[in-house]
Write a protein that holds these residues in place. Structure first.
Motif: not given
Length: 218
Positions: A182-203
């Protein structure tokens, strides 16, 4: 144990060796489609006619059709006219999720999509495969699960048995053969986690996924 050397790409491959599988032995009589044959054919006919001919804005109508055939579809789900669903009674899509153009739900087994998910154009969710070690090429099926807030970008492949954790982004043209956290950017073939994902929780704030691509169904 001694392993055979891997042939070089420059070597000429053998094209005439005897096949290790015998498709004459193939048998899927055990497989349960979940509905009788006439019902399956009726759905395929309805989908072939009603889906592609329905207006772009008529997502509610397409959701209604899927529900009539046993799918569990949440509130305000957006589904494009060219999306395809093999057996809708084996599909569940949570509230506010988007299903893009030419997405295929190959639902020989259950496919569960959480709330606020985006499955982008030309993505293929495949719950069926075959046993390559079986001479009869036996059919295998496993469910696929997407957690809440998952974004699968354009032209991805998701294999049978895969579970993708909530709020993970799968980059465009990735091939997913195993579970993703959960909560990652993943990419590739085969797909692998690359970096944790974050998001601003603001309107009014927005998150940018540089590895992904999606055109809003609206």
């Amino acid at each position: 144990m001694k392993r055979e050397p891997i042939p070089l790409q420059s070597e000429s491959p053998d094209l005439q060796a005897e096949s290790w599988i015998d498709l004459r032995q193939y048998d899927q009589s055990w497989f349960d489609r979940g509905r009788p044959g006439w019902y399956v054919l009726l759905w395929w006919f309805v989908q072939a006619i009603a889906f592609p001919l329905s207006p772009h804005f008529a997502s509610g109508f397409r959701c209604w059709l899927l529900r009539r055939f046993g799918a569990k579809i949440g509130r305000d789900v957006l589904i494009r006219p060219t999306a395809r669903f093999t057996y809708p009674w084996k599909i569940e899509i949570g509230d506010y999720s988007w299903i893009g153009d030419d997405v295929v739900f190959y639902s020989l087994d259950r496919i569960t999509v959480g709330c606020h998910c985006v499955v982008s154009q030309e993505t293929y969710l495949c719950t069926g495969s075959h046993d390559s070690r079986d001479r009869a090429f036996g059919l295998k099926t496993q469910p696929i699960q997407l957690g809440n807030g998952v974004w699968i970008a354009a032209d991805c492949f998701v294999a049978a048995g895969v579970c993708i954790g909530s709020n993970t982004v799968v980059g465009a043209r990735s091939s997913v053969f195993g579970n993703l956290p959960a909560g990652y950017f993943c990419v590739g073939s085969p797909c692998r986690p690359k970096s944790p994902r974050s998001i601003e929780d603001k309107a009014g704030s927005s998150a940018t996924a540089t590895t992904a691509n999606f055109q809003s169904p609206q």
